[in-house]
Design a protein around this motif. Sequence first.
Motif, PDB file in Angstrom:
ATOM      1  N   GLY A 109       0.838  -1.172   0.088  1.00  0.00           N
ATOM      2  CA  GLY A 109       0.035  -0.080   0.033  1.00  0.00           C
ATOM      3  C   GLY A 109       0.802   1.291   0.045  1.00  0.00           C
ATOM      4  O   GLY A 109       2.152   1.367  -0.004  1.00  0.00           O
ATOM      5  N   GLN A 110       0.149   2.550   0.248  1.00  0.00           N
ATOM      6  CA  GLN A 110       0.879   3.728  -0.016  1.00  0.00           C
ATOM      7  C   GLN A 110       0.169   4.324   1.377  1.00  0.00           C
ATOM      8  O   GLN A 110      -0.684   4.144   1.739  1.00  0.00           O
ATOM      9  CB  GLN A 110       0.081   4.343  -1.068  1.00  0.00           C
ATOM     10  CG  GLN A 110       1.039   5.598  -1.299  1.00  0.00           C
ATOM     11  CD  GLN A 110       0.381   6.215  -2.679  1.00  0.00           C
ATOM     12  OE1 GLN A 110      -0.797   6.989  -2.680  1.00  0.00           O
ATOM     13  NE2 GLN A 110       1.079   6.037  -3.870  1.00  0.00           N
ATOM     14  N   ILE A 111       1.307   5.256   1.870  1.00  0.00           N
ATOM     15  CA  ILE A 111       0.878   6.098   3.282  1.00  0.00           C
ATOM     16  C   ILE A 111       1.383   7.470   2.595  1.00  0.00           C
ATOM     17  O   ILE A 111       2.053   7.686   1.847  1.00  0.00           O
ATOM     18  CB  ILE A 111       1.734   5.526   4.432  1.00  0.00           C
ATOM     19  CG1 ILE A 111       3.133   5.491   4.341  1.00  0.00           C
ATOM     20  CG2 ILE A 111       1.148   3.840   4.757  1.00  0.00           C
ATOM     21  CD1 ILE A 111       3.805   5.292   5.508  1.00  0.00           C
ATOM     22  N   ASP A 112       0.763   8.474   3.668  1.00  0.00           N
ATOM     23  CA  ASP A 112       1.057   9.766   3.486  1.00  0.00           C
ATOM     24  C   ASP A 112       1.644  10.028   4.908  1.00  0.00           C
ATOM     25  O   ASP A 112       1.089   9.986   6.076  1.00  0.00           O
ATOM     26  CB  ASP A 112      -0.033  10.640   3.604  1.00  0.00           C
ATOM     27  CG  ASP A 112      -1.060  10.366   2.377  1.00  0.00           C
ATOM     28  OD1 ASP A 112      -0.448  10.307   1.192  1.00  0.00           O
ATOM     29  OD2 ASP A 112      -2.275  10.213   2.432  1.00  0.00           O
ATOM     30  N   PRO A 113       3.142  10.118   4.774  1.00  0.00           N
ATOM     31  CA  PRO A 113       3.835  10.076   6.207  1.00  0.00           C
ATOM     32  C   PRO A 113       3.433  11.521   6.985  1.00  0.00           C
ATOM     33  O   PRO A 113       3.556  11.512   8.059  1.00  0.00           O
ATOM     34  CB  PRO A 113       5.464  10.239   5.708  1.00  0.00           C
ATOM     35  CG  PRO A 113       5.416   9.396   4.589  1.00  0.00           C
ATOM     36  CD  PRO A 113       4.205   9.803   3.669  1.00  0.00           C
ATOM     37  N   PHE A 114       3.280  12.488   6.066  1.00  0.00           N
ATOM     38  CA  PHE A 114       3.012  13.873   6.811  1.00  0.00           C
ATOM     39  C   PHE A 114       1.644  14.204   5.977  1.00  0.00           C
ATOM     40  O   PHE A 114       1.468  14.184   4.695  1.00  0.00           O
ATOM     41  CB  PHE A 114       3.897  14.853   6.529  1.00  0.00           C
ATOM     42  CG  PHE A 114       5.255  14.253   6.460  1.00  0.00           C
ATOM     43  CD1 PHE A 114       6.035  14.259   7.762  1.00  0.00           C
ATOM     44  CD2 PHE A 114       6.196  13.823   5.402  1.00  0.00           C
ATOM     45  CE1 PHE A 114       7.249  13.868   8.014  1.00  0.00           C
ATOM     46  CE2 PHE A 114       7.574  13.384   5.660  1.00  0.00           C
ATOM     47  CZ  PHE A 114       7.809  13.240   6.736  1.00  0.00           C
ATOM     48  N   THR A 115       0.729  14.936   6.825  1.00  0.00           N
ATOM     49  CA  THR A 115      -0.526  15.122   5.980  1.00  0.00           C
ATOM     50  C   THR A 115      -1.100  16.685   6.441  1.00  0.00           C
ATOM     51  O   THR A 115      -1.714  17.154   5.553  1.00  0.00           O
ATOM     52  CB  THR A 115      -1.682  14.245   6.588  1.00  0.00           C
ATOM     53  OG1 THR A 115      -1.818  14.503   7.984  1.00  0.00           O
ATOM     54  CG2 THR A 115      -1.533  12.984   6.125  1.00  0.00           C
ATOM     55  N   ALA A 116      -0.694  17.514   7.301  1.00  0.00           N
ATOM     56  CA  ALA A 116      -0.787  18.840   7.447  1.00  0.00           C
ATOM     57  C   ALA A 116      -0.004  19.872   6.328  1.00  0.00           C
ATOM     58  O   ALA A 116      -0.803  20.739   6.003  1.00  0.00           O
ATOM     59  CB  ALA A 116      -0.336  19.219   8.771  1.00  0.00           C
ATOM     60  N   SER A 117       1.256  19.749   6.370  1.00  0.00           N
ATOM     61  CA  SER A 117       1.778  20.874   5.474  1.00  0.00           C
ATOM     62  C   SER A 117       2.992  20.161   4.444  1.00  0.00           C
ATOM     63  O   SER A 117       3.419  20.885   3.881  1.00  0.00           O
ATOM     64  CB  SER A 117       2.617  21.762   6.219  1.00  0.00           C
ATOM     65  OG  SER A 117       3.488  21.047   7.165  1.00  0.00           O
TER      66      SER A 117
END
Length: 185
Positions: A109-117
């Motif tokens: 799968g794929q992750i978003d290590p950071f999501t705020a900025s």
Amino acid sequence: MRNHGPWKIRKSADMYQDPWVRVQRDEVVRPDGLDGSYATIHLRSGVCVVAVDDQANVHLTREFHYAVGRTTIEGVSGGIEDGESNRLSSRRELAEELGLEAKHWTHLGQIDPFTASVYSTVDMYLAQGLSRCPTNLEGTELIEPVVMPLADAIEMVRTGGITHGPTCVVLLRLGLDSQLLADHS
């Protein structure tokens, strides 16, 4: 003006760009209706590979990482080159950094290590059926291979010895889903 979820973007401008990073500043209308600005850092999307051999040992890297200012232990990681698929990038990085090829690949799968900025996706892979090949380290890479039992690596995640987010996710998934390893052992 364009919608961006509950935000409205009046205009966007790139404030900085190099081959790996782009910093974008948006003039916005916030969800509360007030004017504001929002900066987003776009990093080249990447991959993280954890290779597991037939004895259930994980093959990781130990390397000094400039941004955090310390040596970390993590899976093989790197940016996806222009025109390259995430699968091809994973194979290239595993060979370059650890001198390993794998017969069996499992996309986790794929992750978003950071999501705020920060925008930077990471595709995660399990590599099995390992064999040796030549390494091809970049001039900035001083990588030491680390081989340990999967259980020890999971314990290092639990105690904070492994902190690289994508590596932690892969190791914990392997620990929670024994079928992932059984598929190609």
